[in-house]
Write a protein that holds these residues in place. Structure first.
Motif, PDB file in Angstrom:
ATOM      1  N   ALA A   1       6.286 -16.217   0.580  1.00 28.75           N
ATOM      2  CA  ALA A   1       6.016 -14.791   0.808  1.00 28.75           C
ATOM      3  C   ALA A   1       5.428 -14.530   2.189  1.00 28.75           C
ATOM      4  O   ALA A   1       5.260 -13.368   2.576  1.00 28.75           O
ATOM      5  N   ASP A   2       5.128 -15.579   2.953  1.00 30.72           N
ATOM      6  CA  ASP A   2       4.453 -15.446   4.242  1.00 30.72           C
ATOM      7  C   ASP A   2       5.486 -15.393   5.373  1.00 30.72           C
ATOM      8  O   ASP A   2       6.186 -16.376   5.620  1.00 30.72           O
ATOM      9  N   PRO A   3       5.613 -14.266   6.083  1.00 30.92           N
ATOM     10  CA  PRO A   3       6.625 -14.159   7.147  1.00 30.92           C
ATOM     11  C   PRO A   3       6.370 -15.080   8.332  1.00 30.92           C
ATOM     12  O   PRO A   3       7.251 -15.250   9.174  1.00 30.92           O
ATOM     13  N   ARG A   4       5.199 -15.694   8.385  1.00 35.02           N
ATOM     14  CA  ARG A   4       4.942 -16.649   9.481  1.00 35.02           C
ATOM     15  C   ARG A   4       5.704 -17.958   9.268  1.00 35.02           C
ATOM     16  O   ARG A   4       5.860 -18.741  10.206  1.00 35.02           O
TER      17      ARG A   4
ATOM     18  N   ARG B   1      10.888 -24.303   5.266  1.00 37.64           N
ATOM     19  CA  ARG B   1      10.555 -23.232   6.187  1.00 37.64           C
ATOM     20  C   ARG B   1       9.934 -23.841   7.452  1.00 37.64           C
ATOM     21  O   ARG B   1       9.541 -25.014   7.454  1.00 37.64           O
TER      22      ARG B   1
ATOM     23  N   ARG C   1       9.274 -19.090   8.773  1.00 38.56           N
ATOM     24  CA  ARG C   1      10.589 -18.472   8.966  1.00 38.56           C
ATOM     25  C   ARG C   1      11.706 -19.310   8.350  1.00 38.56           C
ATOM     26  O   ARG C   1      11.582 -20.524   8.166  1.00 38.56           O
TER      27      ARG C   1
ATOM     28  N   GLY D   1       9.864 -14.162  -2.783  1.00 34.82           N
ATOM     29  CA  GLY D   1       9.780 -13.407  -1.539  1.00 34.82           C
ATOM     30  C   GLY D   1      11.105 -12.764  -1.156  1.00 34.82           C
ATOM     31  O   GLY D   1      12.016 -12.612  -1.979  1.00 34.82           O
TER      32      GLY D   1
ATOM     33  N   PHE E   1      -3.725 -22.071   7.375  1.00 32.62           N
ATOM     34  CA  PHE E   1      -3.178 -21.838   6.043  1.00 32.62           C
ATOM     35  C   PHE E   1      -3.906 -22.729   5.061  1.00 32.62           C
ATOM     36  O   PHE E   1      -3.864 -23.958   5.188  1.00 32.62           O
ATOM     37  N   GLU E   2      -4.618 -22.117   4.123  1.00 36.02           N
ATOM     38  CA  GLU E   2      -5.351 -22.870   3.101  1.00 36.02           C
ATOM     39  C   GLU E   2      -6.264 -23.931   3.705  1.00 36.02           C
ATOM     40  O   GLU E   2      -6.359 -25.058   3.221  1.00 36.02           O
TER      41      GLU E   2
ATOM     42  N   ALA F   1       7.112 -22.993  10.737  1.00 34.37           N
ATOM     43  CA  ALA F   1       6.054 -22.115  11.242  1.00 34.37           C
ATOM     44  C   ALA F   1       6.506 -21.436  12.531  1.00 34.37           C
ATOM     45  O   ALA F   1       6.943 -22.097  13.477  1.00 34.37           O
TER      46      ALA F   1
ATOM     47  N   LYS G   1       3.024 -18.585  -2.149  1.00 31.90           N
ATOM     48  CA  LYS G   1       2.332 -18.060  -0.970  1.00 31.90           C
ATOM     49  C   LYS G   1       3.105 -18.366   0.305  1.00 31.90           C
ATOM     50  O   LYS G   1       3.239 -17.518   1.194  1.00 31.90           O
ATOM     51  N   VAL G   2       3.634 -19.589   0.407  1.00 31.09           N
ATOM     52  CA  VAL G   2       4.429 -19.963   1.581  1.00 31.09           C
ATOM     53  C   VAL G   2       5.676 -19.088   1.682  1.00 31.09           C
ATOM     54  O   VAL G   2       6.005 -18.546   2.747  1.00 31.09           O
TER      55      VAL G   2
END
Length: 404
Positions: free
Chosen positions: A58-61, A295, A63, A349, A303-304, A297, A55-56
């Motif tokens: 795949a999340d574009p937030r 990654r 970076r 991702g 998130f969760e 933020a 999930k992390v």
């Protein structure tokens, strides 16, 4: 999330193939939790299970391009040397794994057609020739050798060199420096000098390819009017370094795992059709990505059920995700006939490893031919004496003394 905030990613393993016990303890306590990233007390996050890890990524937030001050949960002189520097880090032209959005997409698309499953299948005969050449050299050593130096490292180095168009005689210009770039404990100066030597070597090759194009990837990139010379050099450096170091670690450590689990070695000897599946299980089980994927933020968001602040860092623990019992049956058992589908060794991702199909081909052929040619292969020293490398971005064996 628990109240206890440990410092850093545990790197020291109690066993050769299992994640550190302290890391697995974090996984059992909470799949998402705080982690102290730096001796100054800076807090970040760590995700340890499979679902949240994907999930992390795949999340574009979250970076890939990092903004300073950089904090990492592993000792790295290069990061510590940055001191109070603040702001977006300079990105090496062509190094698209450090980019996001349109910048990342533009460069990655230049290479996606090269690394398709179909293209890699066409490359298989040449990979097999290289593997056989190295096995000939291994046998010529006279019954004992270092499998890393004679086989695990040269095979992927030769393959990526041929794909790019690097003369075989010039490989020593990058293999040693690539190891330095991947070593976390070297000084910032040493790492920068090694990187500059690799880039200088590649720049010379690019100039030669532009003057006399060949049938290779580097010539194709050099002829692309949409790419600057700096971008071609950066892309080639990424492929050279990542294209052989990671696979070399997997071949070395994977061979040791098979030798220590002789029933699995014998099963593959009897049923070679299991080899493609065995490669996936080795990728899942041995855990070469021991520092995780970091990654940052890009904004404040939830998130969760946790509030993530802009600029905070998140580490995805690939080791524990690949041992997550909620996703894998008998996650701690090494079974070459088991189901390793969905392992995260190649990431997930848009940044998922571009060269994963090439790595699969190299590993499958390397293990197939190794078992066929040297069925009696065994460790030449007690397993406990085989040196392990935990000081590099990718975990593996420093050398693997074998006999047959």
């Amino acid at each position: 999330m628990t109240d206890t905030v440990p410092y850093g990613i545990p790197l020291d393993r109690e066993t050769r193939y299992d994640p550190p016990a302290a890391l697995m303890a974090l996984h059992r306590e909470a799949p998402l939790r705080r982690l102290r990233y730096f001796p100054d007390g800076t807090l970040g996050w760590i995700v340890t299970d499979h679902r949240l890890g994907r999930k992390v990524l795949a999340d574009p937030r979250f970076r890939s391009r990092l903004v300073a001050p950089i904090k990492v949960p592993i000792p790295m002189p290069q990061v510590e040397a940055m001191g109070d520097y603040a702001g977006p880090l300079p990105v090496t032209p062509g190094m698209f794994i450090e980019m996001d959005g349109a910048d990342h997409t533009r460069l990655r698309r230049k290479l996606t057609g090269v690394f398709t499953v179909r293209r890699m299948r066409l490359l298989e005969p040449r990979v097999a020739e290289i593997v056989e050449e190295r096995l000939d050299a291994l046998e010529a050593a006279g019954g004992g050798a270092d499998l890393v130096a004679e086989f695990a490292l040269p095979v992927p180095a030769l393959v990526i060199s041929e794909l790019l168009g690097v003369p075989r005689a010039d490989q020593d210009h990058f293999t040693g420096d690539a190891a330095t770039v991947m070593t976390m404990t070297v000084s910032a100066e040493e790492k920068a000098e090694a990187s500059m030597r690799i880039m200088g070597f590649i720049a010379g090759l690019v100039a030669a390819k532009r003057a006399e194009p060949q049938d290779d990837l580097l010539s194709d990139l050099a002829a692309d009017a949409d790419l600057s010379e700096e971008e071609v050099v950066g892309m080639a450096m990424l492929l050279l370094v990542a294209g052989h170091e990671t696979t070399a670690k997997m071949i070395g450590l994977g061979t040791m795992a098979l030798l220590e689990n002789r029933d699995q070695w014998d099963l593959l000897r009897e049923r070679p059709e299991l080899m493609a599946n065995a490669v996936e299980e080795l990728l899942r089980y041995v855990g070469v990505i021991h520092t995780g994927i970091i990654r940052q933020a890009a904004e404040d968001f939830e998130f969760e059920g946790e509030r993530i602040a802009a600029g905070e860092f998140m580490t995805v623990s690939v080791q524990t995700a690949n041992r997550d019992g909620a996703h894998f049956d008998e996650a701690d058992v090494f079974d070459v006939a088991g189901d390793a589908k969905g392992h995260m060794t190649f990431g997930h991702g848009v940044h998922q490893c571009l060269g994963q199909q090439l790595a699969r081909v190299e590993m499958r052929i390397a293990f197939e031919r190794l078992i066929r040619r040297l069925p009696g292969l065994r460790l030449a020293v007690p397993a406990a004496q085989v040196p392990l490398r935990t000081d590099q971005n990718f975990y593996g064996v420093g050398e693997l003394p074998v006999t047959w």
